[in-house]
Write a protein that holds these residues in place. Sequence first.
Motif, PDB file in Angstrom:
ATOM      1  N   GLN A 134       0.851  -1.189   0.000  1.00  0.00           N
ATOM      2  CA  GLN A 134       0.000   0.000   0.000  1.00  0.00           C
ATOM      3  C   GLN A 134       0.885   1.237   0.000  1.00  0.00           C
ATOM      4  OE1 GLN A 134      -2.554  -0.429   3.520  1.00  0.00           O
ATOM      5  NE2 GLN A 134      -4.084  -1.468   2.267  1.00  0.00           N
ATOM      6  N   LYS A 135       0.733   2.042  -1.048  1.00  0.00           N
ATOM      7  CA  LYS A 135       1.524   3.272  -1.117  1.00  0.00           C
ATOM      8  C   LYS A 135       0.625   4.479  -0.886  1.00  0.00           C
ATOM      9  CE  LYS A 135       3.146   6.976  -3.373  1.00  0.00           C
ATOM     10  NZ  LYS A 135       2.566   7.992  -4.273  1.00  0.00           N
ATOM     11  N   PHE A 136       1.053   5.377  -0.024  1.00  0.00           N
ATOM     12  CA  PHE A 136       0.268   6.587   0.248  1.00  0.00           C
ATOM     13  C   PHE A 136       1.051   7.809  -0.201  1.00  0.00           C
ATOM     14  CE2 PHE A 136      -1.179   3.302   3.069  1.00  0.00           C
ATOM     15  CZ  PHE A 136      -2.563   3.433   3.033  1.00  0.00           C
ATOM     16  N   GLY A 137       0.418   8.641  -1.021  1.00  0.00           N
ATOM     17  CA  GLY A 137       1.069   9.825  -1.577  1.00  0.00           C
ATOM     18  C   GLY A 137       1.111  10.982  -0.592  1.00  0.00           C
ATOM     19  N   GLY A 138       1.725  12.060  -1.030  1.00  0.00           N
ATOM     20  CA  GLY A 138       1.975  13.226  -0.173  1.00  0.00           C
ATOM     21  C   GLY A 138       0.749  13.813   0.494  1.00  0.00           C
ATOM     22  N   THR A 139      -0.365  13.928  -0.249  1.00  0.00           N
ATOM     23  CA  THR A 139      -1.552  14.512   0.382  1.00  0.00           C
ATOM     24  C   THR A 139      -2.135  13.556   1.417  1.00  0.00           C
ATOM     25  OG1 THR A 139      -2.824  13.730  -1.506  1.00  0.00           O
ATOM     26  CG2 THR A 139      -2.287  16.062  -1.481  1.00  0.00           C
ATOM     27  N   SER A 140      -1.930  12.256   1.219  1.00  0.00           N
ATOM     28  CA  SER A 140      -2.479  11.265   2.152  1.00  0.00           C
ATOM     29  C   SER A 140      -1.720  11.240   3.479  1.00  0.00           C
ATOM     30  CB  SER A 140      -2.441   9.859   1.542  1.00  0.00           C
ATOM     31  OG  SER A 140      -3.028   9.859   0.265  1.00  0.00           O
ATOM     32  N   ALA A 161       6.808  11.773   0.982  1.00  0.00           N
ATOM     33  CA  ALA A 161       6.978  12.852   1.962  1.00  0.00           C
ATOM     34  C   ALA A 161       5.644  13.587   2.098  1.00  0.00           C
ATOM     35  CB  ALA A 161       8.055  13.804   1.479  1.00  0.00           C
ATOM     36  N   MET A 162       5.482  14.361   3.181  1.00  0.00           N
ATOM     37  CA  MET A 162       4.278  15.185   3.310  1.00  0.00           C
ATOM     38  C   MET A 162       4.171  16.101   2.092  1.00  0.00           C
ATOM     39  SD  MET A 162       4.366  16.412   7.265  1.00  0.00           S
ATOM     40  CE  MET A 162       3.563  15.464   8.562  1.00  0.00           C
ATOM     41  N   SER A 163       2.936  16.355   1.643  1.00  0.00           N
ATOM     42  CA  SER A 163       2.786  17.146   0.416  1.00  0.00           C
ATOM     43  C   SER A 163       3.456  18.509   0.569  1.00  0.00           C
ATOM     44  CB  SER A 163       1.306  17.333   0.071  1.00  0.00           C
ATOM     45  OG  SER A 163       0.628  17.831   1.189  1.00  0.00           O
ATOM     46  N   GLY A 164       4.175  18.895  -0.445  1.00  0.00           N
ATOM     47  CA  GLY A 164       4.870  20.182  -0.432  1.00  0.00           C
ATOM     48  C   GLY A 164       6.282  20.107   0.139  1.00  0.00           C
ATOM     49  N   GLU A 165       6.587  18.999   0.836  1.00  0.00           N
ATOM     50  CA  GLU A 165       7.881  18.922   1.522  1.00  0.00           C
ATOM     51  C   GLU A 165       9.056  18.830   0.538  1.00  0.00           C
ATOM     52  OE1 GLU A 165       8.776  19.580   4.334  1.00  0.00           O
ATOM     53  OE2 GLU A 165      10.699  18.595   4.712  1.00  0.00           O
ATOM     54  N   GLY A 222      12.634  13.897   3.366  1.00  0.00           N
ATOM     55  CA  GLY A 222      11.183  14.090   3.478  1.00  0.00           C
ATOM     56  C   GLY A 222      10.467  12.797   3.806  1.00  0.00           C
ATOM     57  N   GLU A 223      10.878  11.712   3.183  1.00  0.00           N
ATOM     58  CA  GLU A 223      10.220  10.419   3.377  1.00  0.00           C
ATOM     59  C   GLU A 223      10.601   9.792   4.720  1.00  0.00           C
ATOM     60  OE1 GLU A 223      10.882  11.567   0.394  1.00  0.00           O
ATOM     61  OE2 GLU A 223       9.068  11.136  -0.749  1.00  0.00           O
ATOM     62  N   ARG A 224      11.761  10.158   5.243  1.00  0.00           N
ATOM     63  CA  ARG A 224      12.148   9.638   6.568  1.00  0.00           C
ATOM     64  C   ARG A 224      11.183  10.121   7.635  1.00  0.00           C
ATOM     65  NH1 ARG A 224      17.814   8.433   8.623  1.00  0.00           N
ATOM     66  NH2 ARG A 224      18.796   7.524   6.813  1.00  0.00           N
ATOM     67  N   VAL A 225      10.730  11.350   7.465  1.00  0.00           N
ATOM     68  CA  VAL A 225       9.823  11.940   8.452  1.00  0.00           C
ATOM     69  C   VAL A 225       8.514  11.153   8.497  1.00  0.00           C
ATOM     70  CG1 VAL A 225       8.455  13.996   8.995  1.00  0.00           C
ATOM     71  CG2 VAL A 225      10.830  14.235   8.188  1.00  0.00           C
ATOM     72  N   THR A 226       7.926  10.927   7.327  1.00  0.00           N
ATOM     73  CA  THR A 226       6.599  10.293   7.325  1.00  0.00           C
ATOM     74  C   THR A 226       6.662   8.823   7.764  1.00  0.00           C
ATOM     75  OG1 THR A 226       6.863   9.993   4.927  1.00  0.00           O
ATOM     76  CG2 THR A 226       5.495  11.831   5.667  1.00  0.00           C
TER      77      THR A 226
END
Length: 407
Positions: free
Chosen positions: A6-12, A42-46, A73-77
């Motif tokens: 399951q992949k979740f994009g930035g806005t998700s 990563a979080m959207s916009g990051e 950015g992806e480490r954070v999420t």
Amino acid sequence: MALIVQKFGGTSVGTIERIHRVADRVARTQGDGHQVVVVLSAMSGETDRLLKLAHEVTGTPDERELDMLLSTGERVTIALLAMELRGRGLNARSFTGRQVGIITDSAHTKARIARVTADRIKEALNEGVIPVVAGFQGINERSDVTTLGRGGSDLSAVALAAALKANRCVIFTDVDGVYTADPNIVPAAKRIDKIAYEEMLEMASLGAKVLQTRSVEFAAKFNVPVEVNSSFTEGKGTLVTKEDKDMEAVAVAGVTGDRNQAKITIVGVPDKPGIAGRIFGPVAEAHINVDMIIQNIGQAALTDLSFTVPRADLKKAEPLIQNVAKDIEAKSVSITEAIAKVSLIGVGMRSHSGVAAKMFEVLSREGINIMMISTSEIKISCVIEEKYLELAMRSLHTAFDLDQRQA
Ligand code: ASP
Ligand code: MG
């Protein structure tokens, strides 16, 4: 029991509240008895924010350092989601691209995946742990961090699904699937239930921004069923899969519009061998992608030559073409930015005839002039004046019975 990526994009994963919702979904999927591997953006916009920082430091940031920066950015999420899942008593662990063995070449900021070991993921799954993996990143053979190009976490998810032989790769995003046309332009657009890899590739590269193009190529190559679904609503999405009989039964699966092109015309080109090479050689050397080319019938040993380039490359292309035009003693160069490309896509075109004729008829009925045409086995594109793009898309959508299509 299925193995589902399951992949979740930035806005998700754009806010903590949304990360809670992602955790709900992951927990539910596991609760249904499935094994889940999560891949996050990563979080959207990051990523944009980090890029901007880099460009505030220097106009030409070093690409190895850019990857070092962008991969944060992806480490954070992943850490936040793993914490959240663990807080709920679920056994989850975050992993970087390096930890899961996503090995790429060294083309920083647009690296290609060479292989995926996924050992840590397999280990985690065997222990009942939910792996939460950072998308968009890998490492090269020297263990330097690389990134896979913008939107690259789709590719991470598909590549992991292929390596793990997952039953499914679900891309959760802010839309509930792939549509017959952009619903912002064509209100009657319908969600497509099932679309062929090849159609999706055409849709992706023609401006339907749902999936990263390279991820679709990868999915096609390794036959990974990819489902696009909304992370905000429940319900069916779009399955991207191998071509089948149902898909061939309809001539046109979708209509796309592309405003990212500009047209260059060289007027009064001497009509003799070798000239096209002299024109397009320098364009290719400058890595500018020429899309369509039209050469008119010559008169008095002169001809006009028109072609399209990405609008973003126009500044780079224009001086090149002016120079070439002088060299070959052409009369003049004219540039039109206000063009757009409208395309019909469908694997059914292989077996249905008359699609092109009908397309031209629909456009002419609306009084829209066609400047250029190009076709492939499963696609027909026309370049028209930009101001008519929306009208063209809506009329074609209706004419090819897509308004009525059952999803
Ligand atoms: N965060 C990266 C980007 O914005 C990768 C992705 O989201 O897929 O491009
Ligand atoms: Mg994306």
